[in-house]
Design an enzyme around this catalytic site. Sequence first.
Site, PDB file in Angstrom:
ATOM      1  N   GLU A  27    -100.440   1.353 -78.851  1.00 10.47           N
ATOM      2  CA  GLU A  27    -100.529   2.158 -80.366  1.00 10.47           C
ATOM      3  C   GLU A  27    -102.118   1.263 -80.322  1.00 10.47           C
ATOM      4  O   GLU A  27    -103.283   0.743 -80.266  1.00 10.47           O
ATOM      5  CB  GLU A  27    -100.269  -0.198 -81.651  1.00 10.47           C
ATOM      6  CG  GLU A  27     -98.742  -0.189 -81.113  1.00 10.47           C
ATOM      7  CD  GLU A  27     -98.045  -1.041 -82.235  1.00 10.47           C
ATOM      8  OE1 GLU A  27     -97.592  -0.944 -82.869  1.00 10.47           O
ATOM      9  OE2 GLU A  27     -98.651  -2.210 -82.358  1.00 10.47           O
ATOM     10  N   GLU A  42    -103.502  -6.917 -83.361  1.00  7.20           N
ATOM     11  CA  GLU A  42    -103.595  -8.055 -84.383  1.00  7.20           C
ATOM     12  C   GLU A  42    -103.892  -9.519 -84.092  1.00  7.20           C
ATOM     13  O   GLU A  42    -104.899 -10.403 -83.834  1.00  7.20           O
ATOM     14  CB  GLU A  42    -103.375  -8.527 -85.458  1.00  7.20           C
ATOM     15  CG  GLU A  42    -103.451  -7.172 -86.326  1.00  7.20           C
ATOM     16  CD  GLU A  42    -102.502  -6.471 -87.198  1.00  7.20           C
ATOM     17  OE1 GLU A  42    -101.091  -7.378 -87.489  1.00  7.20           O
ATOM     18  OE2 GLU A  42    -102.176  -4.915 -88.057  1.00  7.20           O
ATOM     19  N   GLY A  72    -102.276   0.859 -89.323  1.00  3.69           N
ATOM     20  CA  GLY A  72    -102.954   0.682 -90.476  1.00  3.69           C
ATOM     21  C   GLY A  72    -104.041   1.492 -91.084  1.00  3.69           C
ATOM     22  O   GLY A  72    -104.232   0.505 -92.313  1.00  3.69           O
ATOM     23  N   ASN A  83     -92.272  -4.328 -87.962  1.00 10.34           N
ATOM     24  CA  ASN A  83     -93.076  -5.009 -87.572  1.00 10.34           C
ATOM     25  C   ASN A  83     -93.848  -5.492 -88.902  1.00 10.34           C
ATOM     26  O   ASN A  83     -94.778  -4.770 -89.445  1.00 10.34           O
ATOM     27  CB  ASN A  83     -93.988  -4.776 -86.934  1.00 10.34           C
ATOM     28  CG  ASN A  83     -95.575  -6.310 -87.002  1.00 10.34           C
ATOM     29  OD1 ASN A  83     -94.874  -6.859 -87.151  1.00 10.34           O
ATOM     30  ND2 ASN A  83     -96.619  -5.710 -86.306  1.00 10.34           N
ATOM     31  N   LYS A 106     -94.493  -8.273 -90.167  1.00  7.68           N
ATOM     32  CA  LYS A 106     -96.748  -8.550 -89.947  1.00  7.68           C
ATOM     33  C   LYS A 106     -96.237 -10.019 -91.085  1.00  7.68           C
ATOM     34  O   LYS A 106     -95.549 -10.800 -90.625  1.00  7.68           O
ATOM     35  CB  LYS A 106     -97.321  -8.142 -90.316  1.00  7.68           C
ATOM     36  CG  LYS A 106     -97.049  -6.685 -89.377  1.00  7.68           C
ATOM     37  CD  LYS A 106     -98.958  -5.960 -89.601  1.00  7.68           C
ATOM     38  CE  LYS A 106     -98.743  -5.186 -89.115  1.00  7.68           C
ATOM     39  NZ  LYS A 106    -100.003  -4.488 -88.412  1.00  7.68           N
ATOM     40  N   HIS A 149     -99.897  -8.344 -80.137  1.00  9.05           N
ATOM     41  CA  HIS A 149     -99.752  -7.130 -80.873  1.00  9.05           C
ATOM     42  C   HIS A 149    -101.360  -7.248 -80.540  1.00  9.05           C
ATOM     43  O   HIS A 149    -102.165  -8.238 -80.879  1.00  9.05           O
ATOM     44  CB  HIS A 149     -99.231  -6.901 -81.650  1.00  9.05           C
ATOM     45  CG  HIS A 149     -99.284  -6.391 -82.418  1.00  9.05           C
ATOM     46  ND1 HIS A 149    -100.612  -6.175 -83.737  1.00  9.05           N
ATOM     47  CD2 HIS A 149     -98.653  -5.773 -83.335  1.00  9.05           C
ATOM     48  CE1 HIS A 149    -100.085  -5.051 -84.461  1.00  9.05           C
ATOM     49  NE2 HIS A 149     -99.282  -4.706 -84.412  1.00  9.05           N
ATOM     50  N   SER A 151     -99.717   3.856 -87.597  1.00 10.46           N
ATOM     51  CA  SER A 151     -99.336   4.795 -89.206  1.00 10.46           C
ATOM     52  C   SER A 151     -98.665   5.587 -88.932  1.00 10.46           C
ATOM     53  O   SER A 151     -98.084   7.376 -89.020  1.00 10.46           O
ATOM     54  CB  SER A 151    -101.080   5.358 -89.588  1.00 10.46           C
ATOM     55  OG  SER A 151    -102.041   4.946 -89.405  1.00 10.46           O
TER      56      SER A 151
HETATM   57  C1  PEP Z   1     -98.078  -2.129 -86.277  1.00 16.82           C
HETATM   58  O1  PEP Z   1     -98.562  -3.031 -86.652  1.00 16.82           O
HETATM   59  O2  PEP Z   1     -97.764  -2.153 -85.369  1.00 16.82           O
HETATM   60  C2  PEP Z   1     -98.749  -1.152 -87.027  1.00 16.82           C
HETATM   61  C3  PEP Z   1     -98.203   0.001 -85.750  1.00 16.82           C
HETATM   62  O3  PEP Z   1     -98.451  -0.748 -88.316  1.00 16.82           O
HETATM   63  P1  PEP Z   1     -99.078   0.445 -89.045  1.00 16.82           P
HETATM   64  O4  PEP Z   1     -97.695   1.326 -89.009  1.00 16.82           O
HETATM   65  O5  PEP Z   1     -99.354  -0.312 -90.386  1.00 16.82           O
HETATM   66  O6  PEP Z   1    -100.220   1.013 -88.443  1.00 16.82           O
END
Ligand code: PEP
Length: 251
Positions: free
Chosen positions: A170, A99, A176, A9, A11, A97, A215
């Site tokens: 997630e 966000e 993040g 992703n 973003k 997601h 992460s």
């Molecule tokens: C994500 O954006 O879905 C995500 C898991 O980000 P990160 O790997 O940076 O935690």
Amino acid sequence: MKKLLMAANWKMYKSVEEGVATARELVSLLDKLPEDREVLVCPSFIMMHSVCPILAQKAGCYAGAQNFYPAAQGAFTGEVAPEQLMGLGCTHALAGHSERRHVLGEMDELIGRKVAFGLDAGLKMILCIGETIVERRLGQIEEVLARQLESGLAGVLSTATAQNLAVAYEPVWAIGTGEVAGPDEILAAHAFVRATLTSLLPKEGAQIRILYGGSVKPDNAATIIRLDNVDGVLVGGASLKADSFSQIVLA
Ligand code: PEP
């Protein structure tokens, strides 16, 4: 056999030129992509046109949208329709997601409509779910995951196919932040997601892929993808560089 789905992703990062360069490098680093894995890259809309053909050069590599609006066309200023994306070679899309839920205010009902509309339009959908740190501390993990699964899949119960649908667990507190969920936390959440999927979709539930996101990095990916009920990963930060994402894909 279920293939692992290794998803990136990107973003709201990268110029078109940077996205093209990263996609080219990734495809070349994944020259020997193992048969048991698929790779999905979700770039920003602005580079879909340029990145899709690059990914299409490599069998097993796909492009996905980070979002879309659940309508065929119309007066929806600023939005993008599945047909428009598929016309560029985009085959997959994320819905829900964290966000979009927590920064942009998307609610369960809209996310459910996106999943149903995307599947009907011909996209392979990845429904993202996960609890916040407050919900975890209050002991509400299962309640939150059950609600997000039930509402996210409400419109597709009769038409879902395991190949076209995946769920990404997630935990919001791990996205993040560099704070990855531990193996026991991932095992427990994924077992609960699997049980809920099997009860919601008795025929397909066992085959629907469940990805972990939060992460994921080159040094923890191998451990995570070998856990029970983990059928791939969704990666944000560590997917921005072709070198680190390719290490995750090949972990
Ligand atoms: C994500 O954006 O879905 C995500 C898991 O980000 P990160 O790997 O940076 O935690």
